[in-house]
Design a protein around this motif. Structure first.
Motif, PDB file in Angstrom:
ATOM      1  N   ASN A   1       0.232   2.282   7.427  1.00  0.00           N
ATOM      2  CA  ASN A   1      -0.286   1.361   8.364  1.00  0.00           C
ATOM      3  C   ASN A   1      -1.715   2.563   8.154  1.00  0.00           C
ATOM      4  OD1 ASN A   1      -1.012   0.982  11.216  1.00  0.00           O
ATOM      5  ND2 ASN A   1      -0.382   2.775  11.604  1.00  0.00           N
ATOM      6  N   ARG A   2      -0.894   4.207   7.748  1.00  0.00           N
ATOM      7  CA  ARG A   2      -2.313   4.885   7.204  1.00  0.00           C
ATOM      8  C   ARG A   2      -3.152   4.682   6.179  1.00  0.00           C
ATOM      9  NH1 ARG A   2       2.206   8.305   8.270  1.00  0.00           N
ATOM     10  NH2 ARG A   2       2.822   9.055   5.822  1.00  0.00           N
ATOM     11  N   ALA A   3      -2.687   4.027   5.245  1.00  0.00           N
ATOM     12  CA  ALA A   3      -3.630   3.767   3.978  1.00  0.00           C
ATOM     13  C   ALA A   3      -4.479   2.187   4.345  1.00  0.00           C
ATOM     14  CB  ALA A   3      -2.526   3.039   3.107  1.00  0.00           C
ATOM     15  N   ALA A   4      -3.494   1.617   5.203  1.00  0.00           N
ATOM     16  CA  ALA A   4      -4.937  -0.226   5.909  1.00  0.00           C
ATOM     17  C   ALA A   4      -6.043   0.665   6.890  1.00  0.00           C
ATOM     18  CB  ALA A   4      -3.564  -0.471   6.572  1.00  0.00           C
ATOM     19  N   HIS A   5      -5.528   1.867   7.611  1.00  0.00           N
ATOM     20  CA  HIS A   5      -6.966   2.568   8.330  1.00  0.00           C
ATOM     21  C   HIS A   5      -7.728   2.471   7.472  1.00  0.00           C
ATOM     22  CE1 HIS A   5      -4.187   1.296  12.443  1.00  0.00           C
ATOM     23  NE2 HIS A   5      -4.945   1.815  12.463  1.00  0.00           N
ATOM     24  N   ALA A   6      -7.350   3.249   6.005  1.00  0.00           N
ATOM     25  CA  ALA A   6      -8.119   4.594   5.607  1.00  0.00           C
ATOM     26  C   ALA A   6      -9.655   3.014   4.793  1.00  0.00           C
ATOM     27  CB  ALA A   6      -7.588   5.429   4.130  1.00  0.00           C
ATOM     28  N   LEU A   7      -8.464   2.692   4.159  1.00  0.00           N
ATOM     29  CA  LEU A   7      -9.273   1.305   4.068  1.00  0.00           C
ATOM     30  C   LEU A   7      -9.857   0.624   4.367  1.00  0.00           C
ATOM     31  CD1 LEU A   7      -6.439  -0.663   1.590  1.00  0.00           C
ATOM     32  CD2 LEU A   7      -9.115   0.119   0.711  1.00  0.00           C
ATOM     33  N   ALA A   8      -9.770   0.289   6.084  1.00  0.00           N
ATOM     34  CA  ALA A   8     -10.647  -0.472   7.154  1.00  0.00           C
ATOM     35  C   ALA A   8     -11.845   0.480   7.573  1.00  0.00           C
ATOM     36  CB  ALA A   8      -9.178  -0.679   8.178  1.00  0.00           C
ATOM     37  N   GLY A   9     -11.511   2.186   7.337  1.00  0.00           N
ATOM     38  CA  GLY A   9     -11.863   2.675   7.771  1.00  0.00           C
ATOM     39  C   GLY A   9     -12.522   2.572   9.360  1.00  0.00           C
TER      40      GLY A   9
ATOM     41  N   TRP B   1       7.683 -10.793  11.949  1.00  0.00           N
ATOM     42  CA  TRP B   1       6.659 -10.215  12.038  1.00  0.00           C
ATOM     43  C   TRP B   1       7.210  -9.257  13.556  1.00  0.00           C
ATOM     44  CZ3 TRP B   1       2.422 -10.136   9.604  1.00  0.00           C
ATOM     45  CH2 TRP B   1       2.326 -11.127   8.560  1.00  0.00           C
ATOM     46  N   PHE B   2       7.848  -9.698  14.021  1.00  0.00           N
ATOM     47  CA  PHE B   2       8.047  -8.510  14.590  1.00  0.00           C
ATOM     48  C   PHE B   2       8.580  -6.732  14.342  1.00  0.00           C
ATOM     49  CE2 PHE B   2       8.333 -12.498  17.242  1.00  0.00           C
ATOM     50  CZ  PHE B   2       7.634 -11.584  18.170  1.00  0.00           C
ATOM     51  N   TRP B   3       9.166  -6.910  13.717  1.00  0.00           N
ATOM     52  CA  TRP B   3       9.600  -5.430  12.571  1.00  0.00           C
ATOM     53  C   TRP B   3       8.291  -4.723  13.084  1.00  0.00           C
ATOM     54  CZ3 TRP B   3      11.125  -8.172   7.062  1.00  0.00           C
ATOM     55  CH2 TRP B   3      11.801  -8.415   7.752  1.00  0.00           C
ATOM     56  N   ASN B   4       8.793  -3.550  12.779  1.00  0.00           N
ATOM     57  CA  ASN B   4       8.527  -2.087  12.697  1.00  0.00           C
ATOM     58  C   ASN B   4       7.035  -2.321  11.002  1.00  0.00           C
ATOM     59  OD1 ASN B   4       9.227  -0.864  15.532  1.00  0.00           O
ATOM     60  ND2 ASN B   4      10.682   0.158  14.080  1.00  0.00           N
ATOM     61  N   THR B   5       5.498  -1.846  12.180  1.00  0.00           N
ATOM     62  CA  THR B   5       4.979  -1.173  10.762  1.00  0.00           C
ATOM     63  C   THR B   5       5.312  -0.126  10.204  1.00  0.00           C
ATOM     64  OG1 THR B   5       3.254  -2.213  12.173  1.00  0.00           O
ATOM     65  CG2 THR B   5       1.920  -1.058   9.903  1.00  0.00           C
ATOM     66  N   CYS B   6       5.066  -0.042   8.388  1.00  0.00           N
ATOM     67  CA  CYS B   6       5.565   0.571   7.827  1.00  0.00           C
ATOM     68  C   CYS B   6       4.800   1.782   8.130  1.00  0.00           C
ATOM     69  CB  CYS B   6       5.343   0.107   5.903  1.00  0.00           C
ATOM     70  SG  CYS B   6       5.705   1.437   4.852  1.00  0.00           S
ATOM     71  N   PRO B   7       4.978   3.028   7.925  1.00  0.00           N
ATOM     72  CA  PRO B   7       4.101   4.063   8.478  1.00  0.00           C
ATOM     73  C   PRO B   7       2.669   4.545   7.089  1.00  0.00           C
ATOM     74  CG  PRO B   7       6.164   4.583   8.667  1.00  0.00           C
ATOM     75  CD  PRO B   7       6.054   3.698   8.631  1.00  0.00           C
ATOM     76  N   VAL B   8       3.048   4.539   5.893  1.00  0.00           N
ATOM     77  CA  VAL B   8       2.344   4.888   5.087  1.00  0.00           C
ATOM     78  C   VAL B   8       1.600   4.078   4.738  1.00  0.00           C
ATOM     79  CG1 VAL B   8       2.391   5.140   2.324  1.00  0.00           C
ATOM     80  CG2 VAL B   8       4.894   6.509   4.200  1.00  0.00           C
TER      81      VAL B   8
ATOM     82  N   LEU C   1       0.837  -1.375   0.549  1.00  0.00           N
ATOM     83  CA  LEU C   1      -0.480  -0.221   0.208  1.00  0.00           C
ATOM     84  C   LEU C   1       1.058   1.809  -0.168  1.00  0.00           C
ATOM     85  CD1 LEU C   1      -2.544  -0.941   2.511  1.00  0.00           C
ATOM     86  CD2 LEU C   1      -2.391  -0.842  -0.081  1.00  0.00           C
ATOM     87  N   CYS C   2       2.076   1.141   0.125  1.00  0.00           N
ATOM     88  CA  CYS C   2       3.060   1.802   0.003  1.00  0.00           C
ATOM     89  C   CYS C   2       3.474   2.418  -1.434  1.00  0.00           C
ATOM     90  CB  CYS C   2       4.126   1.888   1.459  1.00  0.00           C
ATOM     91  SG  CYS C   2       5.194   0.834   1.099  1.00  0.00           S
ATOM     92  N   GLY C   3       3.662   1.649  -2.190  1.00  0.00           N
ATOM     93  CA  GLY C   3       3.372   1.869  -3.540  1.00  0.00           C
ATOM     94  C   GLY C   3       4.955   1.250  -3.577  1.00  0.00           C
TER      95      GLY C   3
END
Length: 76
Positions: free
Chosen positions: A61-69, A52-59, A38-40
């Motif tokens: 994360n924002r896109a996923a939250h937007a898709l999920a509403g 699976w313990f790595w940090n989440t990509c912030p871009v 989702l970050c392109g």
């Protein structure tokens, strides 16, 4: 067919956890499978346990939250 509440899946790749709308094989994206995120980016999945313990990509994360509403709390 399995239940999928959102149109994306999380996938560790390139040192972060990313989100992708690519079809996910049963058991998850196998290590080395190229996925569009989702970050392109197009990245190779890393399905190792530690990834699976790595940090989440912030871009992603924002896109996923937007898709999920779902609002993104704390402005991250």
């Amino acid at each position: 067919m399995s239940f999928q509440p959102y149109p994306f899946h999380w996938v560790p790749a390139a040192g972060q956890r990313h989100a992708s709308t690519d079809a996910r094989p049963p058991g998850g994206y196998p290590t080395g499978m190229e996925v569009a995120t989702l970050c392109g980016c197009r990245l190779d999945a890393d399905n190792s346990e530690l990834a699976w313990f790595w940090n989440t990509c912030p871009v992603c994360n924002r896109a996923a939250h937007a898709l999920a509403g779902v609002p993104l709390y704390g402005g991250h």
